[in-house]
Structure formats: C-alpha cells, structure tokens
Design a protein around this motif. Structure first.
Motif, PDB file in Angstrom:
ATOM      1  N   TYR A 116       0.674  -1.296   0.042  1.00 25.19           N
ATOM      2  CA  TYR A 116      -0.221   0.023  -0.141  1.00 25.19           C
ATOM      3  C   TYR A 116       0.836   1.179  -0.037  1.00 25.19           C
ATOM      4  O   TYR A 116       0.233   2.407  -0.493  1.00 25.19           O
ATOM      5  N   GLU A 117       2.051   1.521   0.672  1.00 25.72           N
ATOM      6  CA  GLU A 117       2.745   2.372   0.630  1.00 25.72           C
ATOM      7  C   GLU A 117       4.182   2.626   0.025  1.00 25.72           C
ATOM      8  O   GLU A 117       4.575   3.542  -0.082  1.00 25.72           O
ATOM      9  N   ALA A 118       4.774   1.319  -0.116  1.00 25.92           N
ATOM     10  CA  ALA A 118       6.204   1.290  -0.708  1.00 25.92           C
ATOM     11  C   ALA A 118       6.261   0.187  -1.899  1.00 25.92           C
ATOM     12  O   ALA A 118       7.074  -0.725  -1.688  1.00 25.92           O
ATOM     13  N   GLN A 119       5.651   0.170  -2.717  1.00 23.86           N
ATOM     14  CA  GLN A 119       5.420  -0.533  -3.879  1.00 23.86           C
ATOM     15  C   GLN A 119       6.914  -0.707  -4.464  1.00 23.86           C
ATOM     16  O   GLN A 119       7.180  -2.005  -5.209  1.00 23.86           O
ATOM     17  N   TRP A 120       7.598   0.107  -4.352  1.00 24.31           N
ATOM     18  CA  TRP A 120       8.942   0.216  -5.040  1.00 24.31           C
ATOM     19  C   TRP A 120      10.097  -0.358  -4.189  1.00 24.31           C
ATOM     20  O   TRP A 120      11.186  -0.797  -4.714  1.00 24.31           O
ATOM     21  N   ALA A 121       9.749  -0.934  -3.025  1.00 23.64           N
ATOM     22  CA  ALA A 121      10.633  -1.539  -2.052  1.00 23.64           C
ATOM     23  C   ALA A 121      10.900  -2.863  -2.421  1.00 23.64           C
ATOM     24  O   ALA A 121      10.195  -3.557  -2.456  1.00 23.64           O
ATOM     25  N   ASP A 122      12.300  -3.312  -2.157  1.00 26.56           N
ATOM     26  CA  ASP A 122      12.790  -4.786  -2.168  1.00 26.56           C
ATOM     27  C   ASP A 122      12.627  -5.504  -0.812  1.00 26.56           C
ATOM     28  O   ASP A 122      12.378  -6.384  -0.647  1.00 26.56           O
ATOM     29  N   ILE A 123      12.897  -4.484   0.238  1.00 26.31           N
ATOM     30  CA  ILE A 123      12.709  -5.006   1.535  1.00 26.31           C
ATOM     31  C   ILE A 123      11.917  -3.807   2.480  1.00 26.31           C
ATOM     32  O   ILE A 123      12.012  -2.908   2.318  1.00 26.31           O
ATOM     33  N   GLY A 124      10.986  -4.634   3.486  1.00 25.95           N
ATOM     34  CA  GLY A 124      10.228  -3.921   4.236  1.00 25.95           C
ATOM     35  C   GLY A 124      10.569  -4.268   5.673  1.00 25.95           C
ATOM     36  O   GLY A 124      10.518  -5.342   5.893  1.00 25.95           O
ATOM     37  N   ILE A 125      10.794  -3.235   6.300  1.00 25.50           N
ATOM     38  CA  ILE A 125      11.299  -3.475   7.741  1.00 25.50           C
ATOM     39  C   ILE A 125      10.437  -2.640   8.904  1.00 25.50           C
ATOM     40  O   ILE A 125      10.008  -1.291   8.616  1.00 25.50           O
ATOM     41  N   VAL A 126       9.433  -3.293   9.663  1.00 27.99           N
ATOM     42  CA  VAL A 126       8.641  -2.626  10.650  1.00 27.99           C
ATOM     43  C   VAL A 126       9.040  -3.039  12.040  1.00 27.99           C
ATOM     44  O   VAL A 126       9.364  -4.294  12.235  1.00 27.99           O
ATOM     45  N   GLY A 127       8.879  -2.251  13.097  1.00 29.65           N
ATOM     46  CA  GLY A 127       9.114  -2.597  14.520  1.00 29.65           C
ATOM     47  C   GLY A 127       7.748  -2.624  15.446  1.00 29.65           C
ATOM     48  O   GLY A 127       6.726  -2.943  14.764  1.00 29.65           O
ATOM     49  N   ASP A 128       7.906  -2.079  16.464  1.00 30.78           N
ATOM     50  CA  ASP A 128       6.892  -1.457  17.473  1.00 30.78           C
ATOM     51  C   ASP A 128       6.221  -2.561  18.324  1.00 30.78           C
ATOM     52  O   ASP A 128       6.035  -2.543  19.412  1.00 30.78           O
ATOM     53  N   ARG A 129       6.111  -3.867  17.604  1.00 33.62           N
ATOM     54  CA  ARG A 129       5.109  -4.927  18.435  1.00 33.62           C
ATOM     55  C   ARG A 129       6.121  -5.817  19.172  1.00 33.62           C
ATOM     56  O   ARG A 129       5.787  -6.512  19.970  1.00 33.62           O
ATOM     57  N   HIS A 130       7.600  -5.725  18.962  1.00 36.67           N
ATOM     58  CA  HIS A 130       8.457  -6.325  20.003  1.00 36.67           C
ATOM     59  C   HIS A 130       8.191  -8.056  19.726  1.00 36.67           C
ATOM     60  O   HIS A 130       8.472  -8.772  20.583  1.00 36.67           O
ATOM     61  N   GLU A 131       7.823  -8.564  18.264  1.00 36.35           N
ATOM     62  CA  GLU A 131       7.822  -9.818  18.148  1.00 36.35           C
ATOM     63  C   GLU A 131       8.637  -9.958  16.785  1.00 36.35           C
ATOM     64  O   GLU A 131       8.199  -9.485  15.632  1.00 36.35           O
ATOM     65  N   ALA A 132       9.693 -10.746  16.836  1.00 37.24           N
ATOM     66  CA  ALA A 132      10.292 -10.971  15.422  1.00 37.24           C
ATOM     67  C   ALA A 132       9.999 -11.825  14.508  1.00 37.24           C
ATOM     68  O   ALA A 132       9.170 -13.156  14.982  1.00 37.24           O
ATOM     69  N   ALA A 133       9.766 -11.748  13.227  1.00 36.69           N
ATOM     70  CA  ALA A 133       9.606 -12.541  12.199  1.00 36.69           C
ATOM     71  C   ALA A 133      10.205 -11.877  10.920  1.00 36.69           C
ATOM     72  O   ALA A 133      10.462 -10.908  10.640  1.00 36.69           O
ATOM     73  N   TRP A 134      10.400 -12.884  10.217  1.00 38.97           N
ATOM     74  CA  TRP A 134      11.216 -12.581   8.729  1.00 38.97           C
ATOM     75  C   TRP A 134      10.632 -13.480   7.791  1.00 38.97           C
ATOM     76  O   TRP A 134      10.545 -14.595   7.936  1.00 38.97           O
TER      77      TRP A 134
END
Length: 203
Positions: A116-134
């Motif tokens: 929705y916001e970064a169709q140009w990106a190869d990689i998307g990184i988000v924080g905040d929730r304190h639960e890791a996933a990749w």
C-alpha cells in the motif's frame, strides 16, 4: 516517559540518564569511523520518541544522531537506497509502526506496507510490536524480504501484566549481494557473520 507509561517505567532497572549514555555509546560504536568507511548507521524513531516531542517539545534522539553524524529518518515510511558499482540496487522501506497488524501472521504489517505505501521497495522493515518475524516472499511477482523487529528489552512489569512472553531479542539480518540481486535474510547478527565467513571461505 513516566507520565505516559508509568507501569513500564517502574520495570526499568537502568535510570533514564544512564539509558541515554548507553544509547550514545552504542551509536558512537556503530557509526562510520573514518573517510571511506562503508558502514552506515540509520536511526528510525518510534512512538516512544514521539512522547518526548508531544509532551516536552524536545527530541533527544535526533540531537544524539546529528551530533554523531548518523542518519535520522523521521516520517511515515522512510526510504534508503543501496547502489553497488555493479549496478545492482536495493530499495528499503522502514517504518516504526504500520497498520493491519495480525497476531497470527507477524509479517503481515511489512507486507501490507509494501503493498500500500512502498510498492517500490525490495525490503520492508517494521518495528513496534516487539515480536520478531522474517520472510522471503513474492509480492506483485517480485522477490521481497519482509522483517518485523523484536526488542532488546526482554521483559518488564508492563509486558508481564499483559501476559506477554519474554522477548528473545532477535533482530534479523539481511545480506545484500553486490554482484547480483539476491537478498539473504537470517535470524540474528551472529548467524549473519557466520554466513558471511562461509561465503568468504572461512575468513
């Protein structure tokens, strides 16, 4: 911010002034040390940093970042582009928070950010929730890597009161190949260093 998160602050074992000193020391260690140093330190502030701005009109993390010449990216979705002499390019989208969180699918937020916001990106990184996933995935017929970051604060009174399990302090690492467009996502820095050593023949 004791007035904002009193329960969380009561769980701290390190006083705020020492926390800032530790943050400055970490940034100082991680930033480029000399001309030609290819390390890059990028800081994306979060909602807790916003508390300082909204309640006291100060932004200490920005001041620390600027004094130590670290990039400070404030905005809804920040963008970093890595270009290699080979012509290979990677575009990375960062956000501390993004909507559409799913407790059943922890990579849902970074995926939706890319949709929705970064169709140009190869990689998307988000924080905040304190639960890791990749995850390595394909979106819009394009290979992508998405990461949800963990936290280095494993537990406190506030998280325990909400019945959260202690965090594992997992911060995934992404290795970008310079000679061809290929992204390798690994669970932590130690594993990343071991993988790079393997690629370099054990060096």
């Amino acid at each position: 911010t004791p007035g904002k998160l009193a329960a969380a602050s009561r769980g701290n074992v390190i006083q705020p002034d020492l926390q800032w000193d530790m943050a400055k020391d970490w940034i100082r260690r991680m930033r480029p040390k000399r001309p030609g140093d290819r390390r890059r330190l990028i800081i994306v502030p979060g909602n807790h940093d916003d508390f300082s701005v909204s309640m006291a009109s100060v932004e200490p993390l920005r001041e620390i970042a600027e004094s130590l010449q670290a990039a400070y990216l404030r905005g809804h979705v920040a963008r970093i582009t890595f270009r290699f002499p080979s012509g290979v390019q990677y575009d990375v989208a960062f956000a501390h928070k993004f909507r559409m969180h799913s407790n059943m699918n922890l990579t849902h937020r970074p995926k939706q950010m890319l949709r929705y916001e970064a169709q140009w990106a190869d990689i998307g990184i988000v924080g905040d929730r304190h639960e890791a996933a990749w995850e390595y995935c394909r979106l819009s017929n394009t290979d992508r890597v998405v990461v949800a970051c963990d936290t280095y604060k494993c537990t406190d009174f506030f998280s325990a009161s909400l019945n959260y399990a202690p965090a594992r302090a997992i911060i995934p690492v992404i290795i970008l190949l310079a000679d061809k467009k290929k992204m390798i996502v690994l669970p932590d820095l130690e594993t990343g260093c071991e993988y790079l050593a393997h690629l370099r023949g054990g060096r």
